[in-house]
Design a protein around this motif. Structure first.
Motif, PDB file in Angstrom:
ATOM      1  N   ALA A  89      16.253  35.417  56.615  1.00 43.34           N
ATOM      2  CA  ALA A  89      15.571  34.192  56.186  1.00 43.34           C
ATOM      3  C   ALA A  89      14.085  34.440  55.964  1.00 43.34           C
ATOM      4  O   ALA A  89      13.496  33.945  54.994  1.00 43.34           O
ATOM      5  CB  ALA A  89      15.781  33.088  57.222  1.00 43.34           C
ATOM      6  N   VAL A  90      13.463  35.203  56.850  1.00 44.64           N
ATOM      7  CA  VAL A  90      12.037  35.506  56.703  1.00 44.64           C
ATOM      8  C   VAL A  90      11.794  36.290  55.412  1.00 44.64           C
ATOM      9  O   VAL A  90      10.853  36.004  54.661  1.00 44.64           O
ATOM     10  CB  VAL A  90      11.516  36.291  57.920  1.00 44.64           C
ATOM     11  N   LEU A  91      12.643  37.284  55.144  1.00 48.23           N
ATOM     12  CA  LEU A  91      12.510  38.030  53.897  1.00 48.23           C
ATOM     13  C   LEU A  91      12.677  37.105  52.697  1.00 48.23           C
ATOM     14  O   LEU A  91      11.983  37.252  51.678  1.00 48.23           O
ATOM     15  CB  LEU A  91      13.540  39.155  53.837  1.00 48.23           C
ATOM     16  N   GLY A  92      13.564  36.131  52.818  1.00 45.86           N
ATOM     17  CA  GLY A  92      13.752  35.161  51.738  1.00 45.86           C
ATOM     18  C   GLY A  92      12.480  34.388  51.450  1.00 45.86           C
ATOM     19  O   GLY A  92      12.143  34.140  50.272  1.00 45.86           O
ATOM     20  N   THR A  93      11.746  34.005  52.491  1.00 45.53           N
ATOM     21  CA  THR A  93      10.484  33.276  52.270  1.00 45.53           C
ATOM     22  C   THR A  93       9.461  34.172  51.574  1.00 45.53           C
ATOM     23  O   THR A  93       8.728  33.705  50.692  1.00 45.53           O
ATOM     24  CB  THR A  93       9.901  32.771  53.597  1.00 45.53           C
ATOM     25  N   ILE A  94       9.398  35.442  51.960  1.00 43.64           N
ATOM     26  CA  ILE A  94       8.449  36.369  51.338  1.00 43.64           C
ATOM     27  C   ILE A  94       8.799  36.571  49.862  1.00 43.64           C
ATOM     28  O   ILE A  94       7.922  36.570  48.990  1.00 43.64           O
ATOM     29  CB  ILE A  94       8.451  37.722  52.072  1.00 43.64           C
ATOM     30  N   VAL A  95      10.085  36.742  49.577  1.00 48.76           N
ATOM     31  CA  VAL A  95      10.523  36.936  48.189  1.00 48.76           C
ATOM     32  C   VAL A  95      10.158  35.724  47.336  1.00 48.76           C
ATOM     33  O   VAL A  95       9.633  35.863  46.217  1.00 48.76           O
ATOM     34  CB  VAL A  95      12.039  37.206  48.134  1.00 48.76           C
ATOM     35  N   TYR A 158       1.393  34.606  52.825  1.00 48.52           N
ATOM     36  CA  TYR A 158       1.247  34.061  51.478  1.00 48.52           C
ATOM     37  C   TYR A 158       1.390  32.542  51.498  1.00 48.52           C
ATOM     38  O   TYR A 158       2.464  32.024  51.814  1.00 48.52           O
ATOM     39  CB  TYR A 158       2.296  34.660  50.538  1.00 48.52           C
ATOM     40  N   PRO A 159       0.318  31.825  51.181  1.00 49.90           N
ATOM     41  CA  PRO A 159       0.441  30.365  51.067  1.00 49.90           C
ATOM     42  C   PRO A 159       1.285  29.989  49.855  1.00 49.90           C
ATOM     43  O   PRO A 159       1.221  30.640  48.813  1.00 49.90           O
ATOM     44  CB  PRO A 159      -1.012  29.899  50.905  1.00 49.90           C
ATOM     45  N   VAL A 160       2.073  28.950  50.001  1.00 48.91           N
ATOM     46  CA  VAL A 160       2.973  28.512  48.934  1.00 48.91           C
ATOM     47  C   VAL A 160       2.569  27.106  48.505  1.00 48.91           C
ATOM     48  O   VAL A 160       2.515  26.187  49.323  1.00 48.91           O
ATOM     49  CB  VAL A 160       4.433  28.516  49.407  1.00 48.91           C
ATOM     50  N   THR A 161       2.307  26.953  47.218  1.00 44.14           N
ATOM     51  CA  THR A 161       1.892  25.648  46.694  1.00 44.14           C
ATOM     52  C   THR A 161       2.893  25.071  45.697  1.00 44.14           C
ATOM     53  O   THR A 161       2.706  23.958  45.222  1.00 44.14           O
ATOM     54  CB  THR A 161       0.522  25.771  46.005  1.00 44.14           C
ATOM     55  N   SER A 162       3.934  25.823  45.381  1.00 43.13           N
ATOM     56  CA  SER A 162       4.929  25.340  44.422  1.00 43.13           C
ATOM     57  C   SER A 162       5.609  24.078  44.938  1.00 43.13           C
ATOM     58  O   SER A 162       6.174  24.075  46.042  1.00 43.13           O
ATOM     59  CB  SER A 162       5.981  26.422  44.174  1.00 43.13           C
ATOM     60  N   PRO A 250       4.230  25.615  54.730  1.00 41.59           N
ATOM     61  CA  PRO A 250       4.130  26.239  53.401  1.00 41.59           C
ATOM     62  C   PRO A 250       3.374  27.563  53.410  1.00 41.59           C
ATOM     63  O   PRO A 250       2.441  27.770  52.651  1.00 41.59           O
ATOM     64  CB  PRO A 250       3.392  25.174  52.583  1.00 41.59           C
ATOM     65  N   ASN A 251       3.786  28.452  54.263  1.00 44.66           N
ATOM     66  CA  ASN A 251       3.232  29.802  54.332  1.00 44.66           C
ATOM     67  C   ASN A 251       4.362  30.781  54.581  1.00 44.66           C
ATOM     68  O   ASN A 251       5.166  30.580  55.501  1.00 44.66           O
ATOM     69  CB  ASN A 251       2.195  29.925  55.456  1.00 44.66           C
ATOM     70  N   ALA A 252       4.407  31.838  53.779  1.00 42.06           N
ATOM     71  CA  ALA A 252       5.407  32.885  53.986  1.00 42.06           C
ATOM     72  C   ALA A 252       4.790  33.962  54.857  1.00 42.06           C
ATOM     73  O   ALA A 252       3.895  34.691  54.422  1.00 42.06           O
ATOM     74  CB  ALA A 252       5.848  33.464  52.647  1.00 42.06           C
ATOM     75  N   ASP A 253       5.252  34.048  56.090  1.00 40.88           N
ATOM     76  CA  ASP A 253       4.681  34.953  57.078  1.00 40.88           C
ATOM     77  C   ASP A 253       5.755  35.935  57.536  1.00 40.88           C
ATOM     78  O   ASP A 253       6.784  35.522  58.079  1.00 40.88           O
ATOM     79  CB  ASP A 253       4.158  34.153  58.271  1.00 40.88           C
ATOM     80  N   PRO A 254       5.537  37.245  57.346  1.00 41.78           N
ATOM     81  CA  PRO A 254       6.556  38.215  57.778  1.00 41.78           C
ATOM     82  C   PRO A 254       6.749  38.273  59.292  1.00 41.78           C
ATOM     83  O   PRO A 254       7.734  38.837  59.766  1.00 41.78           O
ATOM     84  CB  PRO A 254       6.020  39.551  57.243  1.00 41.78           C
ATOM     85  N   ASN A 255       5.819  37.678  60.038  1.00 46.22           N
ATOM     86  CA  ASN A 255       5.933  37.665  61.501  1.00 46.22           C
ATOM     87  C   ASN A 255       6.546  36.378  62.038  1.00 46.22           C
ATOM     88  O   ASN A 255       6.642  36.197  63.252  1.00 46.22           O
ATOM     89  CB  ASN A 255       4.548  37.858  62.133  1.00 46.22           C
ATOM     90  N   ALA A 256       6.976  35.500  61.144  1.00 48.53           N
ATOM     91  CA  ALA A 256       7.525  34.211  61.575  1.00 48.53           C
ATOM     92  C   ALA A 256       8.942  34.360  62.107  1.00 48.53           C
ATOM     93  O   ALA A 256       9.653  35.312  61.779  1.00 48.53           O
ATOM     94  CB  ALA A 256       7.505  33.228  60.404  1.00 48.53           C
TER      95      ALA A 256
END
Length: 332
Positions: A89-95, A158-162, A250-256
């Protein structure tokens, strides 16, 4: 001369007693009673617990783990386990965060879906066709995927604004009773998975494979295909959880969500699903998710340190597994 004899068989217990015993034996009664008890205790301990804002907060805090716990339930029903579900799931947010500018919102969702499903398919292939232990396979996948997330993200957030990717963060409700669309997605995921497991042949195959794989094979169930589809489904659900996570924060964090794997197992076990497979339900998992959410929220409100919260959660898991083992011995 007619002789009257007394029946040696003891009379049946009153109907009300039999009905109460039947209710007490239901697998969801214990988790539901624990949830109600926790709500009562924390309502007494803190006047803020039952406020609309706090109840909404518990629901929102349970979204990601609750969705991932559905996937974990399906895997555990097959007598397996997935230690990689949180990392996927975390990788999904980064992608999604890194591809949204070039591919757009819909494109980012589709790319994340392909990635998550591919990882689930790898897990399923190794477990089903090579017959490797699910614990070892998913532990290895967890390590690889977690590292891949760090490398792909460059250890950055990575902040997400979409608007599409953060769509589930929108709130709705009436008056003070407000929540987010993510809670609605959580409910929909549970309803769909409940229907699939209870009302479709594929769902019955999941229970059969976990309960007695030998008997399942003799009845014509394709065990390898069932296991593969289960792990592919975990990939799909992990992507949905990733999408919901971006709506929540709304932030993609690999440490989440570093403890997401253990948190999902905790919710599943507390909800009454057997770690030995073949017995349990997503309804119990939903109750288990709420128990964990209520426990952490309530202990925070009354000022209990986070470390002691982890101890309490660990004790709950041990007790749940112990009760499951006792129940299995009684049925054997």
């Amino acid at each position: 001369m007619t002789t009257t004899t007394t029946d040696s068989i003891s009379p049946a217990p009153p109907r009300s007693h039999r009905d109460w015993t039947w209710v007490a034996r239901q697998p969801l009664v214990g988790p539901l009673a624990a949830l109600i008890l926790a709500v009562i205790v924390f309502s007494i301990g803190s006047p803020r617990f039952l406020t609309p804002y706090n109840l909404s907060l518990i629901g929102q805090q349970s979204i990601v783990i609750g969705i991932l716990a559905v996937a974990q339930t399906i895997v555990i029903l097959t007598a397996g386990i997935d230690l990689s579900i949180g990392a996927i799931a975390v990788l999904g947010t980064i992608v999604m965060a890194k591809t949204v500018e070039s591919a757009g919102g819909v494109g980012a969702l589709l790319i994340a879906l392909v990635v998550c499903v591919a990882i689930g398919a790898v897990n399923g292939s190794l477990v089903s066709f090579l017959r490797l232990p699910p614990f070892i396979v998913t532990l290895g996948t967890f390590t690889a995927v977690a590292a891949a997330s760090q490398l792909y993200a460059g250890s950055a957030t990575y902040p997400v604004t979409s608007p599409l990717l953060t769509f589930f963060g929108q709130d709705f409700g009436v008056g003070a009773w407000r929540t987010t669309l993510g809670v609605g997605v959580l409910v929909i995921v549970y309803i769909v998975c409940f229907y699939v497991l209870r009302q479709t042949a594929g769902g019955q195959h999941v229970y059969a494979v976990g309960g007695n794989p030998t008997a399942a094979r003799f009845t014509g169930i394709k065990i390898n295909r069932t296991l593969l589809m289960v792990y592919i489904m975990t990939g799909v659900i992990a992507m949905i959880a990733a999408w919901a996570a971006l709506g929540r924060i709304p932030n993609a964090d690999p440490n989440a969500y570093q403890t997401a794997n253990l948190d999902t197992i905790t919710a599943v076990v507390i909800g009454g699903t057997s770690l030995f497979g073949g017995r349990g339900s997503v309804v119990g998992t939903l109750i288990g998710t709420l128990i964990v959410g209520v426990l952490r929220n309530g202990l925070t409100l009354i000022g209990v340190d986070n470390l002691y919260q982890n101890i309490a959660t660990g004790v709950l898991v041990i007790l749940a597994v112990a009760f499951d083992q006792i129940a299995r011995r009684r049925t054997q």
